[in-house]
Design a protein around this motif. Structure first.
Motif, PDB file in Angstrom:
ATOM      1  N   LEU A 122       0.835  -1.203   0.000  1.00 54.26           N
ATOM      2  CA  LEU A 122       0.000   0.000   0.000  1.00 54.26           C
ATOM      3  C   LEU A 122       0.868   1.252   0.000  1.00 54.26           C
ATOM      4  N   ALA A 123       1.896   1.251   0.843  1.00 56.64           N
ATOM      5  CA  ALA A 123       2.761   2.428   0.937  1.00 56.64           C
ATOM      6  C   ALA A 123       3.506   2.681  -0.372  1.00 56.64           C
ATOM      7  N   VAL A 124       4.024   1.614  -0.987  1.00 56.95           N
ATOM      8  CA  VAL A 124       4.759   1.759  -2.243  1.00 56.95           C
ATOM      9  C   VAL A 124       3.843   2.274  -3.345  1.00 56.95           C
ATOM     10  N   LEU A 125       2.673   1.683  -3.466  1.00 55.03           N
ATOM     11  CA  LEU A 125       1.745   2.083  -4.515  1.00 55.03           C
ATOM     12  C   LEU A 125       1.189   3.488  -4.269  1.00 55.03           C
ATOM     13  N   PHE A 126       0.983   3.832  -3.012  1.00 58.84           N
ATOM     14  CA  PHE A 126       0.522   5.192  -2.701  1.00 58.84           C
ATOM     15  C   PHE A 126       1.601   6.212  -3.061  1.00 58.84           C
ATOM     16  N   GLY A 127       2.842   5.859  -2.777  1.00 58.97           N
ATOM     17  CA  GLY A 127       3.943   6.742  -3.161  1.00 58.97           C
ATOM     18  C   GLY A 127       3.988   6.957  -4.655  1.00 58.97           C
ATOM     19  N   TYR A 128       3.733   5.898  -5.411  1.00 60.46           N
ATOM     20  CA  TYR A 128       3.695   6.028  -6.871  1.00 60.46           C
ATOM     21  C   TYR A 128       2.514   6.894  -7.305  1.00 60.46           C
ATOM     22  N   ALA A 129       1.351   6.691  -6.638  1.00 61.19           N
ATOM     23  CA  ALA A 129       0.152   7.453  -7.003  1.00 61.19           C
ATOM     24  C   ALA A 129       0.358   8.946  -6.770  1.00 61.19           C
ATOM     25  N   LEU A 130       1.156   9.292  -5.775  1.00 61.94           N
ATOM     26  CA  LEU A 130       1.431  10.700  -5.491  1.00 61.94           C
ATOM     27  C   LEU A 130       2.075  11.406  -6.679  1.00 61.94           C
ATOM     28  N   THR A 131       2.810  10.641  -7.476  1.00 64.18           N
ATOM     29  CA  THR A 131       3.504  11.233  -8.629  1.00 64.18           C
ATOM     30  C   THR A 131       2.633  11.253  -9.875  1.00 64.18           C
ATOM     31  N   SER A 132       1.443  10.689  -9.780  1.00 63.85           N
ATOM     32  CA  SER A 132       0.572  10.580 -10.949  1.00 63.85           C
ATOM     33  C   SER A 132      -0.095  11.917 -11.264  1.00 63.85           C
ATOM     34  N   ASP A 133      -0.333  12.144 -12.543  1.00 65.80           N
ATOM     35  CA  ASP A 133      -1.018  13.361 -12.979  1.00 65.80           C
ATOM     36  C   ASP A 133      -2.460  13.419 -12.495  1.00 65.80           C
ATOM     37  N   GLY A 134      -3.011  12.258 -12.146  1.00 65.73           N
ATOM     38  CA  GLY A 134      -4.415  12.235 -11.737  1.00 65.73           C
ATOM     39  C   GLY A 134      -4.627  12.319 -10.244  1.00 65.73           C
ATOM     40  N   PHE A 135      -3.547  12.557  -9.468  1.00 68.99           N
ATOM     41  CA  PHE A 135      -3.688  12.532  -8.010  1.00 68.99           C
ATOM     42  C   PHE A 135      -4.613  13.641  -7.517  1.00 68.99           C
ATOM     43  N   ASP A 136      -4.459  14.845  -8.026  1.00 76.57           N
ATOM     44  CA  ASP A 136      -5.311  15.961  -7.585  1.00 76.57           C
ATOM     45  C   ASP A 136      -6.773  15.695  -7.916  1.00 76.57           C
ATOM     46  N   ASP A 137      -7.017  15.114  -9.094  1.00 70.57           N
ATOM     47  CA  ASP A 137      -8.392  14.772  -9.475  1.00 70.57           C
ATOM     48  C   ASP A 137      -8.973  13.727  -8.526  1.00 70.57           C
ATOM     49  N   ALA A 138      -8.141  12.772  -8.127  1.00 63.91           N
ATOM     50  CA  ALA A 138      -8.597  11.720  -7.213  1.00 63.91           C
ATOM     51  C   ALA A 138      -8.937  12.295  -5.840  1.00 63.91           C
ATOM     52  N   VAL A 139      -8.118  13.214  -5.364  1.00 64.25           N
ATOM     53  CA  VAL A 139      -8.392  13.866  -4.081  1.00 64.25           C
ATOM     54  C   VAL A 139      -9.718  14.613  -4.132  1.00 64.25           C
ATOM     55  N   ARG A 140      -9.946  15.352  -5.215  1.00 63.04           N
ATOM     56  CA  ARG A 140     -11.212  16.084  -5.342  1.00 63.04           C
ATOM     57  C   ARG A 140     -12.389  15.121  -5.437  1.00 63.04           C
ATOM     58  N   TYR A 141     -12.208  14.021  -6.162  1.00 65.18           N
ATOM     59  CA  TYR A 141     -13.293  13.053  -6.342  1.00 65.18           C
ATOM     60  C   TYR A 141     -13.687  12.409  -5.014  1.00 65.18           C
ATOM     61  N   MET A 142     -12.681  12.045  -4.211  1.00 64.26           N
ATOM     62  CA  MET A 142     -12.960  11.291  -2.994  1.00 64.26           C
ATOM     63  C   MET A 142     -13.220  12.169  -1.774  1.00 64.26           C
ATOM     64  N   PHE A 143     -12.692  13.390  -1.755  1.00 64.00           N
ATOM     65  CA  PHE A 143     -12.745  14.148  -0.516  1.00 64.00           C
ATOM     66  C   PHE A 143     -13.387  15.526  -0.629  1.00 64.00           C
ATOM     67  N   ALA A 144     -13.857  15.900  -1.806  1.00 61.58           N
ATOM     68  CA  ALA A 144     -14.622  17.142  -1.901  1.00 61.58           C
ATOM     69  C   ALA A 144     -15.911  16.982  -1.092  1.00 61.58           C
ATOM     70  N   PHE A 145     -16.243  17.969  -0.290  1.00 59.61           N
ATOM     71  CA  PHE A 145     -17.427  17.879   0.575  1.00 59.61           C
ATOM     72  C   PHE A 145     -18.652  18.303  -0.224  1.00 59.61           C
ATOM     73  N   ASP A 146     -19.433  17.299  -0.673  1.00 60.32           N
ATOM     74  CA  ASP A 146     -20.606  17.583  -1.503  1.00 60.32           C
ATOM     75  C   ASP A 146     -21.835  17.003  -0.814  1.00 60.32           C
ATOM     76  N   ILE A 147     -22.432  17.783   0.057  1.00 60.68           N
ATOM     77  CA  ILE A 147     -23.573  17.315   0.841  1.00 60.68           C
ATOM     78  C   ILE A 147     -24.777  17.009  -0.041  1.00 60.68           C
ATOM     79  N   ALA A 148     -24.840  17.602  -1.231  1.00 64.05           N
ATOM     80  CA  ALA A 148     -25.978  17.380  -2.126  1.00 64.05           C
ATOM     81  C   ALA A 148     -26.060  15.929  -2.593  1.00 64.05           C
TER      82      ALA A 148
END
Length: 501
Positions: A191-217
């Motif tokens: 998990l740690a190795v793959l997460f470290g790799y994901a941090l370098t991915s171009d899609g990391f910011d998109d993933a953060v917004r997808y999973m953690f944006a607060f959308d009560i609607a």
């Protein structure tokens, strides 16, 4: 505690071994292919907050109850409940709660190893480089080809069942404990190795917004019920596994200073729940950066795991290496879960006089034979249905939607209403009386009501006319469709099959 209530199969070497074993039971395919998508699709951080509330209010109280019953009984779930029924002066039919859990786990094992076999196949696909630079059509063809190959699916089913029963057959200490001491740290490292790799991915910011944006609607009533249901299922409650593992949990440990320290069930269960949730969230932060970086749409279920992600790995730099590591991670998660659900029926046979290796072989053969129907549900038996479901779909519906909620409900009722309060307080040994009263209120009132709601909602979804039902999990009898940007991937088995998650 009376002598006859001491564990008869062995005791975990430490509190942390129990945490690793229980977390291994809880961390399954659902953590990888279901929860991350649920989070993104149901309001991100809003759903996470609701889910954590449900974990604390529903999942943890019932898991505490199940561990308490297991440690108090000291035997397999069936005989632990029989012993507790006698100790509390109630009808011995309460042993049926343990039997229901063991049977649920046995049925789940029969088709869980089929899916486990798919993960083994994909480790080979990645190691061999068969999918390097593969097109969407080729990736879809690889999955379809695997599903259509009867001998390949049966071979994977057989191999995964053999892996599972070998560990269980070696015993609690030399088999299960040794396995979790290796597999769980390996899972965390991957998990740690793959997460470290994901941090370098171009899609990391998109993933953060997808999973953690607060959308009560996006947080609807169905979302809340999904959070309640997943908080229960993800901790492997109602399968007998946690009760069996609780029977091997030590009551006290010796500190480095030589003092004896009681092992708290409550804090230990909270540690398990925290690890399970952490793995699910990190899995999402591994998967979705890869998905978004390759212009693919998020999804859940086998379509995400066996089509979308292999397509992403096929095109990304070092995709062969990281694809292999990812599917080894999936194998570890599935293996620790299958070990836990195989233990209750094996422990029961050992108490009946079987040697552990013979008990493991017998349970393994019976579950393997039953699992043939599930393995063939995706090829030669795909046109044969009962109540509109294939054999696989019927087994999944029976265990996940019927037996698990009923088992969890009965555990809560016994622990909250039937078990003598003096016994419960002694076994839990909570320092705070106020905290004990909160647990008691949760397990007596709130958790059972929540489970009944989830149970009723699940039945309504399954039995309501197609036009009235709320869309839920990927459809059982449809194969995943090759993913394209802006189009979610559908799965062919329910996401709930990741239980125990």
């Amino acid at each position: 505690m009376a002598n006859e209530n001491k564990p008869i199969h062995g005791v975990w070497g430490s509190r942390w071994v129990f945490i690793l074993a229980a977390a291994g039971s809880a961390v399954g395919l659902g953590n990888i292919w279901k929860f991350p998508y649920m989070t993104g699709a149901n309001g991100g951080a809003a759903f996470v907050m609701m889910y954590l509330l449900c974990i604390v209010a529903v999942g943890v109280p019932i898991m505490v109850a199940e561990v308490m019953l297991g440690r108090r009984g000291g035997m397999s779930p069936v005989n632990s409940m029989l012993r507790l029924a006698r100790d509390n002066g109630v009808n011995s039919r309460w042993a049926g709660v343990g039997a229901l859990g063991a049977l649920s786990g046995f049925l789940l094992l029969s088709f869980y190893t089929v899916i486990g076999g798919w993960t083994l196949f994909y480790v080979w696909e990645m190691v061999s480089g068969a999918l390097v630079h593969a097109s969407a059509t080729e990736v879809q063809g690889a999955f379809d080809g695997m599903m259509a190959n009867v001998w390949l699916v049966l071979g994977g089913h057989t191999a995964f069942m053999a892996m599972t029963m070998f560990v269980v057959g070696c015993g609690v200490i030399h088999g299960i404990e040794r396995a979790v001491r290796i597999l769980m740290p390996l899972l965390f490292v991957l998990l740690a190795v793959l997460f470290g790799y994901a941090l370098t991915s171009d899609g990391f910011d998109d993933a953060v917004r997808y999973m953690f944006a607060f959308d009560i609607a996006k947080l609807s009533g169905a979302s809340v019920l999904a959070a309640v249901g997943h908080s229960f299922f993800t901790l492997s409650i109602g399968l007998g596994a946690i009760m069996a593992y609780g029977a091997y949990m030590p009551r006290e440990v010796v500190t480095r200073s030589g003092q004896r320290k009681p092992v708290s069930i409550g804090s230990t269960v909270l540690a398990v729940a925290a690890l399970d949730t952490l793995v699910a969230l990190v899995a999402g932060m591994i998967i979705f950066p890869i998905v978004f970086a390759n212009g693919l749409a998020p999804g859940e279920g086998p379509g995400l795991l066996f089509v979308t992600l292999p397509l992403a790995f096929a095109e990304m730099p070092l995709g062969m290496l990281f694809g292999t590591l990812f599917f080894v991670l999936v194998v570890c998660a599935a293996w620790t879960s299958s070990i836990s659900i195989a233990e209750p029926p094996v422990a029961w046979l050992v108490e009946k006089g079987f040697s552990r290796p013979k008990a493991a072989i017998l349970i393994g053969l019976l579950a393997w034979t039953l699992g043939i129907g599930s393995a063939l549900s995706f090829n030669v038996l795909s046109d044969y249905t009962l109540f509109g479901k294939t054999f696989f779909g019927l087994m999944d519906f029976l265990t996940i939607n019927i037996m698990l909620p009923v088992g969890g409900l009965l555990i809560a009722i016994f622990a909250g209403w039937i078990m003598k309060e003096t016994q419960a307080r002694k076994e839990l040994a909570m320092k705070s009386f106020g905290l004990y009263m909160v647990w008691r209120a949760m397990v007596r009132v709130f958790a059972p009501l929540a489970l009944m709601l989830v149970f009723a909602f699940s039945l309504w979804q399954a039995l309501a006319p197609a036009g009235d039902a709320v869309p839920a999990e990927p459809v059982v009898d449809e194969a995943p469709v090759a993913p394209q940007a802006e189009r979610p991937v559908e799965g062919d088995v329910p996401a709930a099959a990741g239980v125990p998650e």
